[in-house]
Design a protein around this motif. Structure first.
Motif, PDB file in Angstrom:
ATOM      1  N   PHE A 111       0.723  -1.426   0.060  1.00 46.98           N
ATOM      2  CA  PHE A 111      -0.107   0.041   0.158  1.00 46.98           C
ATOM      3  C   PHE A 111       0.884   1.178  -0.118  1.00 46.98           C
ATOM      4  O   PHE A 111       0.598   2.229  -0.700  1.00 46.98           O
ATOM      5  CB  PHE A 111      -0.946   0.002   1.413  1.00 46.98           C
ATOM      6  CG  PHE A 111      -1.615   1.420   1.326  1.00 46.98           C
ATOM      7  CD1 PHE A 111      -2.847   1.560   0.518  1.00 46.98           C
ATOM      8  CD2 PHE A 111      -1.232   2.224   2.376  1.00 46.98           C
ATOM      9  CE1 PHE A 111      -3.398   2.905   0.708  1.00 46.98           C
ATOM     10  CE2 PHE A 111      -1.808   3.526   2.332  1.00 46.98           C
ATOM     11  CZ  PHE A 111      -2.915   3.855   1.679  1.00 46.98           C
ATOM     12  N   MET A 112       1.817   1.203   1.041  1.00 54.79           N
ATOM     13  CA  MET A 112       2.521   2.591   0.856  1.00 54.79           C
ATOM     14  C   MET A 112       3.671   2.759  -0.272  1.00 54.79           C
ATOM     15  O   MET A 112       3.769   3.669  -0.758  1.00 54.79           O
ATOM     16  CB  MET A 112       3.610   2.365   2.138  1.00 54.79           C
ATOM     17  CG  MET A 112       2.954   2.526   3.449  1.00 54.79           C
ATOM     18  SD  MET A 112       1.765   3.922   3.574  1.00 54.79           S
ATOM     19  CE  MET A 112       2.982   5.298   3.914  1.00 54.79           C
ATOM     20  N   PHE A 113       3.927   1.433  -0.928  1.00 56.76           N
ATOM     21  CA  PHE A 113       4.857   1.497  -2.011  1.00 56.76           C
ATOM     22  C   PHE A 113       3.902   2.268  -3.206  1.00 56.76           C
ATOM     23  O   PHE A 113       4.242   3.126  -3.960  1.00 56.76           O
ATOM     24  CB  PHE A 113       5.204   0.063  -2.646  1.00 56.76           C
ATOM     25  CG  PHE A 113       6.102   0.151  -3.698  1.00 56.76           C
ATOM     26  CD1 PHE A 113       7.298   0.672  -3.778  1.00 56.76           C
ATOM     27  CD2 PHE A 113       5.213  -0.522  -4.954  1.00 56.76           C
ATOM     28  CE1 PHE A 113       7.799   0.642  -5.138  1.00 56.76           C
ATOM     29  CE2 PHE A 113       5.946  -0.548  -6.106  1.00 56.76           C
ATOM     30  CZ  PHE A 113       7.431  -0.149  -6.187  1.00 56.76           C
ATOM     31  N   HIS A 114       2.640   1.595  -3.338  1.00 59.30           N
ATOM     32  CA  HIS A 114       1.778   2.347  -4.418  1.00 59.30           C
ATOM     33  C   HIS A 114       1.499   3.705  -4.057  1.00 59.30           C
ATOM     34  O   HIS A 114       1.230   4.494  -4.994  1.00 59.30           O
ATOM     35  CB  HIS A 114       0.688   1.447  -4.853  1.00 59.30           C
ATOM     36  CG  HIS A 114       1.167  -0.012  -5.146  1.00 59.30           C
ATOM     37  ND1 HIS A 114       1.622   0.000  -6.453  1.00 59.30           N
ATOM     38  CD2 HIS A 114       1.077  -0.957  -4.752  1.00 59.30           C
ATOM     39  CE1 HIS A 114       1.763  -1.320  -6.507  1.00 59.30           C
ATOM     40  NE2 HIS A 114       1.522  -2.158  -5.597  1.00 59.30           N
ATOM     41  N   ASN A 115       1.119   4.058  -2.837  1.00 50.92           N
ATOM     42  CA  ASN A 115       0.710   5.276  -2.239  1.00 50.92           C
ATOM     43  C   ASN A 115       1.977   6.533  -2.740  1.00 50.92           C
ATOM     44  O   ASN A 115       1.688   7.544  -2.939  1.00 50.92           O
ATOM     45  CB  ASN A 115       0.711   5.241  -0.867  1.00 50.92           C
ATOM     46  CG  ASN A 115       0.088   6.788  -0.676  1.00 50.92           C
ATOM     47  OD1 ASN A 115      -0.942   6.950  -0.927  1.00 50.92           O
ATOM     48  ND2 ASN A 115       0.680   7.262   0.418  1.00 50.92           N
ATOM     49  N   LEU A 116       3.039   5.887  -2.877  1.00 51.80           N
ATOM     50  CA  LEU A 116       4.351   6.648  -3.188  1.00 51.80           C
ATOM     51  C   LEU A 116       4.287   7.484  -4.467  1.00 51.80           C
ATOM     52  O   LEU A 116       4.486   8.256  -4.773  1.00 51.80           O
ATOM     53  CB  LEU A 116       5.646   5.938  -2.928  1.00 51.80           C
ATOM     54  CG  LEU A 116       6.931   6.593  -3.107  1.00 51.80           C
ATOM     55  CD1 LEU A 116       7.149   7.751  -1.996  1.00 51.80           C
ATOM     56  CD2 LEU A 116       8.175   5.795  -2.763  1.00 51.80           C
ATOM     57  N   LEU A 117       3.578   6.717  -5.431  1.00 51.15           N
ATOM     58  CA  LEU A 117       3.214   7.253  -6.734  1.00 51.15           C
ATOM     59  C   LEU A 117       2.398   8.432  -6.489  1.00 51.15           C
ATOM     60  O   LEU A 117       2.634   9.319  -7.426  1.00 51.15           O
ATOM     61  CB  LEU A 117       2.671   6.052  -7.772  1.00 51.15           C
ATOM     62  CG  LEU A 117       2.214   6.409  -8.998  1.00 51.15           C
ATOM     63  CD1 LEU A 117       3.457   6.970  -9.867  1.00 51.15           C
ATOM     64  CD2 LEU A 117       1.530   5.233  -9.513  1.00 51.15           C
ATOM     65  N   LYS A 118       1.226   8.260  -5.840  1.00 52.26           N
ATOM     66  CA  LYS A 118       0.608   9.362  -5.627  1.00 52.26           C
ATOM     67  C   LYS A 118       0.996  10.623  -4.900  1.00 52.26           C
ATOM     68  O   LYS A 118       0.909  11.794  -5.171  1.00 52.26           O
ATOM     69  CB  LYS A 118      -0.665   8.981  -4.745  1.00 52.26           C
ATOM     70  CG  LYS A 118      -1.327   8.075  -5.562  1.00 52.26           C
ATOM     71  CD  LYS A 118      -2.546   7.553  -4.426  1.00 52.26           C
ATOM     72  CE  LYS A 118      -3.480   6.204  -4.952  1.00 52.26           C
ATOM     73  NZ  LYS A 118      -4.352   5.798  -4.076  1.00 52.26           N
ATOM     74  N   VAL A 119       2.052  10.337  -4.070  1.00 55.51           N
ATOM     75  CA  VAL A 119       2.554  11.449  -3.105  1.00 55.51           C
ATOM     76  C   VAL A 119       3.751  12.036  -3.986  1.00 55.51           C
ATOM     77  O   VAL A 119       3.797  13.322  -4.005  1.00 55.51           O
ATOM     78  CB  VAL A 119       3.270  10.776  -1.866  1.00 55.51           C
ATOM     79  CG1 VAL A 119       3.978  11.810  -1.074  1.00 55.51           C
ATOM     80  CG2 VAL A 119       2.258  10.194  -0.993  1.00 55.51           C
ATOM     81  N   ASP A 120       4.442  11.186  -4.675  1.00 54.09           N
ATOM     82  CA  ASP A 120       5.879  11.939  -5.464  1.00 54.09           C
ATOM     83  C   ASP A 120       6.039  11.126  -6.581  1.00 54.09           C
ATOM     84  O   ASP A 120       7.009  10.096  -6.367  1.00 54.09           O
ATOM     85  CB  ASP A 120       6.836  11.979  -4.364  1.00 54.09           C
ATOM     86  CG  ASP A 120       8.053  12.844  -4.920  1.00 54.09           C
ATOM     87  OD1 ASP A 120       8.252  12.695  -6.114  1.00 54.09           O
ATOM     88  OD2 ASP A 120       8.744  13.486  -4.097  1.00 54.09           O
TER      89      ASP A 120
END
Length: 157
Positions: A117-126
């Motif tokens: 989840f955090m790995f894929h969220n990194l795409l949204k964040v930066d």
């Protein structure tokens, strides 16, 4: 326990500078990545994940030794022994494939873990950071596969 984990976290910045998947990331980018990770403790003998299981984390050994074991037809084979700074689990996570090995803590182990989840969220964040991080992971997987190919070639020559 909490003090052990906080003390262990003091080693993380030094460790991150030496881990290939963090190569070429700025200090600010490292902070973002670090903020996406948690530190988890495993006792000697604990199973970190099982062969055939669904990938949940990218793991980096902060402290300890992990063995990767493959089992087929009742025969257990040690695939690799991992130490501080080694990364594992990323290939299955990126490939959306079941784990091909079981990971077992051979000593007390502290792992830096980034959930899928955090790995894929990194795409949204930066997105730029995500691209650099993904490229680093892909390069590391390619290097590892290249070394395995050399071993296999040598065994069949």
């Amino acid at each position: 326990m909490r003090d052990e984990i906080l003390e262990s976290y003091s080693n993380v910045p030094k460790l991150m500078e030496k881990v290939a998947i963090f190569g070429a990331l700025s200090k600010d980018e490292l902070k973002v990545v670090m903020g996406s990770m948690t530190l988890k403790k495993f006792e000697k003998g604990d199973t970190i994940f099982e062969q055939g299981g669904s990938p949940e984390y990218i793991n980096i050994i902060e402290q300890g030794i992990v063995k990767l074991i493959h089992e087929e037809n009742g025969i257990r084979t040690e695939v690799r022994s991992l130490e501080v700074g080694d990364c594992f689990g990323e290939t299955a996570l990126l490939g959306i494939l079941p784990y091909t090995v079981t990971a077992i803590a051979m000593t007390e182990v502290f792992l830096l873990q980034m959930s899928k989840f955090m790995f894929h969220n990194l795409l949204k964040v930066d997105p730029k950071l995500f691209s650099k991080f993904l490229l680093n992971i892909t390069r590391e997987i390619c290097r590892r596969n290249s070394s395995y190919e050399k071993i296999l070639q040598h065994n069949f020559d």
